[in-house]
Write a protein that holds these residues in place. Structure first.
Motif, mmCIF file in Angstrom:
data_model
loop_
_atom_site.group_PDB
_atom_site.id
_atom_site.type_symbol
_atom_site.label_atom_id
_atom_site.label_comp_id
_atom_site.label_asym_id
_atom_site.label_seq_id
_atom_site.Cartn_x
_atom_site.Cartn_y
_atom_site.Cartn_z
ATOM 1 N N ASP A 182 -29.869 -45.094 -13.283
ATOM 2 C CA ASP A 182 -30.621 -44.025 -12.637
ATOM 3 C C ASP A 182 -29.692 -42.992 -12.011
ATOM 4 O OD1 ASP A 182 -33.122 -45.196 -13.242
ATOM 5 O OD2 ASP A 182 -32.910 -46.546 -11.533
ATOM 6 N N ARG A 183 -28.650 -43.487 -11.372
ATOM 7 C CA ARG A 183 -27.709 -42.573 -10.723
ATOM 8 C C ARG A 183 -26.436 -43.334 -10.395
ATOM 9 N NH1 ARG A 183 -29.051 -39.476 -5.154
ATOM 10 N NH2 ARG A 183 -29.684 -41.578 -4.652
ATOM 11 N N VAL A 184 -25.323 -42.608 -10.388
ATOM 12 C CA VAL A 184 -24.034 -43.162 -9.976
ATOM 13 C C VAL A 184 -23.533 -42.288 -8.832
ATOM 14 C CG1 VAL A 184 -21.676 -43.724 -10.661
ATOM 15 C CG2 VAL A 184 -23.544 -43.910 -12.329
ATOM 16 N N ARG A 185 -23.341 -42.912 -7.683
ATOM 17 C CA ARG A 185 -22.832 -42.175 -6.526
ATOM 18 C C ARG A 185 -21.371 -42.543 -6.300
ATOM 19 N NH1 ARG A 185 -25.661 -43.779 -1.807
ATOM 20 N NH2 ARG A 185 -26.539 -45.519 -2.937
ATOM 21 N N VAL A 186 -20.527 -41.525 -6.198
ATOM 22 C CA VAL A 186 -19.110 -41.742 -5.933
ATOM 23 C C VAL A 186 -18.734 -40.899 -4.718
ATOM 24 C CG1 VAL A 186 -16.756 -41.613 -6.851
ATOM 25 C CG2 VAL A 186 -18.669 -42.062 -8.406
ATOM 26 N N LEU A 187 -18.198 -41.554 -3.695
ATOM 27 C CA LEU A 187 -17.775 -40.882 -2.472
ATOM 28 C C LEU A 187 -16.287 -41.136 -2.278
ATOM 29 C CD1 LEU A 187 -18.272 -39.396 0.243
ATOM 30 C CD2 LEU A 187 -18.827 -41.644 1.223
ATOM 31 N N GLY A 188 -15.501 -40.058 -2.275
ATOM 32 C CA GLY A 188 -14.063 -40.171 -2.064
ATOM 33 C C GLY A 188 -13.728 -40.059 -0.593
ATOM 34 N N LEU A 189 -12.830 -40.923 -0.123
ATOM 35 C CA LEU A 189 -12.441 -40.955 1.284
ATOM 36 C C LEU A 189 -10.924 -40.909 1.403
ATOM 37 C CD1 LEU A 189 -14.825 -43.868 2.237
ATOM 38 C CD2 LEU A 189 -15.193 -41.470 2.778
ATOM 39 N N ALA A 190 -10.461 -40.541 2.584
ATOM 40 C CA ALA A 190 -9.029 -40.546 2.881
ATOM 41 C C ALA A 190 -8.838 -41.005 4.316
ATOM 42 C CB ALA A 190 -8.439 -39.140 2.693
ATOM 43 N N ASP A 191 -7.611 -41.442 4.627
ATOM 44 C CA ASP A 191 -7.328 -41.809 6.011
ATOM 45 C C ASP A 191 -6.993 -40.551 6.808
ATOM 46 O OD1 ASP A 191 -4.661 -41.190 5.380
ATOM 47 O OD2 ASP A 191 -4.155 -43.287 5.016
ATOM 48 N N ALA A 192 -6.718 -40.710 8.093
ATOM 49 C CA ALA A 192 -6.493 -39.560 8.971
ATOM 50 C C ALA A 192 -5.011 -39.185 9.085
ATOM 51 C CB ALA A 192 -7.056 -39.848 10.362
ATOM 52 N N VAL A 193 -4.188 -39.715 8.202
ATOM 53 C CA VAL A 193 -2.771 -39.373 8.210
ATOM 54 C C VAL A 193 -2.581 -38.126 7.349
ATOM 55 C CG1 VAL A 193 -0.454 -40.163 7.607
ATOM 56 C CG2 VAL A 193 -2.133 -41.781 8.518
ATOM 57 N N ALA A 195 -12.337 -45.090 17.472
ATOM 58 C CA ALA A 195 -12.599 -44.597 18.830
ATOM 59 C C ALA A 195 -11.337 -44.578 19.687
ATOM 60 C CB ALA A 195 -13.670 -45.459 19.499
ATOM 61 N N ASP A 196 -10.400 -45.499 19.402
ATOM 62 C CA ASP A 196 -9.150 -45.525 20.166
ATOM 63 C C ASP A 196 -8.097 -44.560 19.630
ATOM 64 O OD1 ASP A 196 -8.309 -46.747 17.837
ATOM 65 O OD2 ASP A 196 -7.801 -48.651 18.765
ATOM 66 N N GLY A 197 -8.466 -43.755 18.611
ATOM 67 C CA GLY A 197 -7.563 -42.759 18.051
ATOM 68 C C GLY A 197 -6.697 -43.261 16.913
ATOM 69 N N GLU A 198 -6.848 -44.531 16.528
ATOM 70 C CA GLU A 198 -6.040 -45.110 15.457
ATOM 71 C C GLU A 198 -6.586 -44.689 14.088
ATOM 72 O OE1 GLU A 198 -4.830 -49.488 13.708
ATOM 73 O OE2 GLU A 198 -5.608 -49.335 15.737
ATOM 74 N N ALA A 199 -5.662 -44.292 13.188
ATOM 75 C CA ALA A 199 -6.049 -43.934 11.822
ATOM 76 C C ALA A 199 -6.410 -45.206 11.055
ATOM 77 C CB ALA A 199 -4.909 -43.209 11.129
ATOM 78 N N ARG A 200 -7.414 -45.114 10.221
ATOM 79 C CA ARG A 200 -7.884 -46.269 9.464
ATOM 80 C C ARG A 200 -7.375 -46.194 8.020
ATOM 81 N NH1 ARG A 200 -14.176 -46.027 11.340
ATOM 82 N NH2 ARG A 200 -13.812 -46.497 13.514
#
Length: 152
Positions: A77-88, A132-137
């Motif tokens: 029916d559908r293919v959803r692709v979401l690209g993510l990046a870290d905060a560095v 929340a503590d400011g750490e990059a994931r």
């Protein structure tokens, strides 16, 4: 061996032969078992990337191939692709990297037989990548893929 043991042994062999014969008979109980078609349930996978990379790893290609294989007997029916990046790094660079990850994953899925017209693509860059503590994931270096399926 006494006469009682011979009789018991012969009966045991006869019983075993009957059981095995029942397994081999096409019209036997096994022949009457009806297998249900595979369930067409949505498939969700996460494809992880190395830092600053949009190249799908061998492990990622294997995961995508398995997901596409699962979908072959169903209607996609559908293919959803979401690209993510870290905060560095710079936000603009991370957004571009997210887009490249979406493109790489989409290319791999299409190569495995999924219909390209059914794709819903998005890139989030580093949005939401800082705790929340400011750490990059770092676990945000991924693409989230959901293949929405229904019965054919």
């Amino acid at each position: 061996m006494g006469p009682g043991l011979k009789t018991f042994g012969a009966l045991g062999l006869a019983a075993a032969a009957l059981v095995l014969a029942g397994c081999e008979t096409p019209g036997g109980a096994r022949g009457r078992i009806v297998q249900a078609p595979p369930a067409c349930e949505d498939v969700t996978v996460q494809i992880y990337f190395e830092a600053d990379s949009a190249e799908v790893t061998d492990e990622g290609r294997a995961i995508l191939a398995q997901a596409a294989s699962t979908a072959k007997t169903c209607k996609v029916d559908r293919v959803r692709v979401l690209g993510l990046a870290d905060a560095v790094g710079a936000p603009a660079a991370n957004m571009e990297l997210s887009k490249q990850r979406v493109a790489a994953v989409t290319k791999a899925l299409v190569a495995n037989g999924l219909p390209s017209g059914e794709f819903d693509l998005a890139a989030a860059g580093q949005a939401g990548a800082t705790a929340a503590d400011g750490e990059a994931r770092p676990l945000r270096r991924r693409a989230d893929v959901t293949i929405e399926l229904s019965a054919p």
